[in-house]
Design an enzyme around this catalytic site. Sequence first.
Site, PDB file in Angstrom:
ATOM      1  CE1 TYR A 153      -4.046   2.046   0.498  1.00 31.17           C
ATOM      2  CE2 TYR A 153      -2.655   3.290   2.007  1.00 31.17           C
ATOM      3  CZ  TYR A 153      -3.812   3.171   1.262  1.00 31.17           C
ATOM      4  OH  TYR A 153      -4.734   4.198   1.266  1.00 31.17           O
TER       5      TYR A 153
ATOM      6  CE  LYS B 247      -3.591   4.659  -1.989  1.00 31.00           C
ATOM      7  NZ  LYS B 247      -4.623   5.098  -2.936  1.00 31.00           N
TER       8      LYS B 247
HETATM    9  N1  LIG Z   1      -9.841   5.764   4.363  1.00 36.17           N
HETATM   10  C1  LIG Z   1      -8.624   6.243   4.595  1.00 36.17           C
HETATM   11  O1  LIG Z   1      -8.185   6.391   5.749  1.00 36.17           O
HETATM   12  C2  LIG Z   1      -7.754   6.646   3.436  1.00 36.17           C
HETATM   13  C3  LIG Z   1      -6.597   7.399   3.724  1.00 36.17           C
HETATM   14  C4  LIG Z   1      -5.778   7.780   2.664  1.00 36.17           C
HETATM   15  C5  LIG Z   1      -6.095   7.438   1.371  1.00 36.17           C
HETATM   16  N2  LIG Z   1      -7.206   6.693   1.129  1.00 36.17           N
HETATM   17  C6  LIG Z   1      -7.480   6.358  -0.271  1.00 36.17           C
HETATM   18  O2  LIG Z   1      -8.731   6.923  -0.636  1.00 36.17           O
HETATM   19  C7  LIG Z   1      -9.326   6.137  -1.665  1.00 36.17           C
HETATM   20  C8  LIG Z   1     -10.741   5.786  -1.256  1.00 36.17           C
HETATM   21  O3  LIG Z   1     -10.677   4.955  -0.105  1.00 36.17           O
HETATM   22  P1  LIG Z   1     -11.898   4.733   0.905  1.00 36.17           P
HETATM   23  O4  LIG Z   1     -11.357   4.862   2.261  1.00 36.17           O
HETATM   24  O5  LIG Z   1     -13.057   5.523   0.472  1.00 36.17           O
HETATM   25  O6  LIG Z   1     -12.124   3.158   0.669  1.00 36.17           O
HETATM   26  P2  LIG Z   1     -13.459   2.329   0.423  1.00 36.17           P
HETATM   27  O7  LIG Z   1     -13.046   0.902   0.609  1.00 36.17           O
HETATM   28  O8  LIG Z   1     -14.577   2.851   1.213  1.00 36.17           O
HETATM   29  O9  LIG Z   1     -13.761   2.610  -1.133  1.00 36.17           O
HETATM   30  C9  LIG Z   1     -12.928   2.131  -2.148  1.00 36.17           C
HETATM   31  C10 LIG Z   1     -13.804   1.785  -3.342  1.00 36.17           C
HETATM   32  O10 LIG Z   1     -12.949   1.315  -4.395  1.00 36.17           O
HETATM   33  C11 LIG Z   1     -13.626   0.257  -5.041  1.00 36.17           C
HETATM   34  N3  LIG Z   1     -12.691  -0.618  -5.738  1.00 36.17           N
HETATM   35  C12 LIG Z   1     -11.798  -1.494  -5.191  1.00 36.17           C
HETATM   36  N4  LIG Z   1     -11.170  -2.176  -6.150  1.00 36.17           N
HETATM   37  C13 LIG Z   1     -11.653  -1.730  -7.342  1.00 36.17           C
HETATM   38  C14 LIG Z   1     -11.398  -2.063  -8.692  1.00 36.17           C
HETATM   39  N5  LIG Z   1     -10.506  -3.011  -9.031  1.00 36.17           N
HETATM   40  N6  LIG Z   1     -12.071  -1.398  -9.654  1.00 36.17           N
HETATM   41  C15 LIG Z   1     -12.985  -0.454  -9.337  1.00 36.17           C
HETATM   42  N7  LIG Z   1     -13.292  -0.117  -8.068  1.00 36.17           N
HETATM   43  C16 LIG Z   1     -12.627  -0.745  -7.080  1.00 36.17           C
HETATM   44  C17 LIG Z   1     -14.342  -0.480  -3.912  1.00 36.17           C
HETATM   45  O11 LIG Z   1     -15.398  -1.311  -4.409  1.00 36.17           O
HETATM   46  C18 LIG Z   1     -14.826   0.668  -3.061  1.00 36.17           C
HETATM   47  O12 LIG Z   1     -16.123   1.067  -3.439  1.00 36.17           O
HETATM   48  C19 LIG Z   1      -8.424   4.910  -1.836  1.00 36.17           C
HETATM   49  O13 LIG Z   1      -7.548   5.131  -2.923  1.00 36.17           O
HETATM   50  C20 LIG Z   1      -7.626   4.877  -0.543  1.00 36.17           C
HETATM   51  O14 LIG Z   1      -6.386   4.236  -0.686  1.00 36.17           O
HETATM   52  C21 LIG Z   1      -8.054   6.298   2.118  1.00 36.17           C
END
Ligand SMILES: NC(=O)c1ccc[n+]([C@@H]2O[C@H](COP(=O)([O-])OP(=O)(O)OC[C@H]3O[C@@H](n4cnc5c(N)ncnc54)[C@H](O)[C@@H]3O)[C@@H](O)[C@H]2O)c1
Length: 268
Positions: A179, A183
Amino acid sequence: MDVPGFALITGGASGIGKACAKAFAKEGSAGVAILDVNQDSLEAVKAEIDGEIKGLQNGSSRTPCQVEIYTIDVTNEDQVNQIVTEVARKFRRLDYVVNAAGIAIKHEGGAAFAKTADWQRVLDINLNGTFFVLRAAAKIMLEQEPIPSTIDGRPLQRGSIVNFSSIQGVAGITLSTAYTTSKHAVISLTRTASEDYADKGLRINAICPGYTETPMTTKNPQVLKAMEERVGSAVPMKRMGAPKEIADGVLNKAEAEKDEDSDLVDGQ
Ligand SMILES: NC(=O)c1ccc[n+]([C@@H]2O[C@H](COP(=O)([O-])OP(=O)(O)OC[C@H]3O[C@@H](n4cnc5c(N)ncnc54)[C@H](O)[C@@H]3O)[C@@H](O)[C@H]2O)c1
């Protein structure tokens, strides 16, 4: 906010992507295409946003936001090319792209014991998926005229792409080999691609959220526990971020720059 154009959001069926889709619809975007691998959740999100739009419409003469959903696996290059093209054909342009699809995996025992399949899957979705969508969208955006501002009519930009990195794109965190690598790489992808097209009015930025309360961080009790400990010891706010707070940062980056060039933004 000044986001009158058409948005495409990957990972829009959950968490931050969903909050972004709602925010674009609420802030006056003409259309929002929500892309995700999870079809059931996509339909639920569309119903929720359509309901919210109806509420906002009450008595207003504003044209309602057109919400479209597409099931996609962002690791599938051909599918990405086909669906991004299809969205642009339906909307007749593509102004904002948010690359929020992503997954997180913890490697028990750390890098020495990380499974190749886990490494591959995280890189495939978080990095390759982001690249495939960016590439398909940029080709379309480079061919279109800049959108005019709804506020003062000035030409804004040819297109704006916001990629999701993370606090783990600028710092290393234990048990997160794949991860954290993905990133960091999203930041590099953003930096080089934004240099390619800054002079053509195509803006490409990355956002680096800290711990945010979404299914990614809350659905696995082990991950949630580790997250809460970390939030208590390392996050000055002493709480997780809300998806809506991150979406506000994304829209801020998606709308026209006021006095800065394409660059990296730390979301929180
Ligand atoms: N939640 C956190 O703390 C956090 C922090 C930093 C960055 N992020 C990043 O933010 C973004 C959103 O994360 P989130 O927390 O909303 O996660 P989440 O799990 O709620 O949402 C992620 C979405 O991506 C979709 N997804 C996964 N694999 C896929 C694929 N192969 N094709 C299409 N869709 C796919 C999932 O079905 C899901 O709906 C991600 O890139 C994550 O790495 C999240």
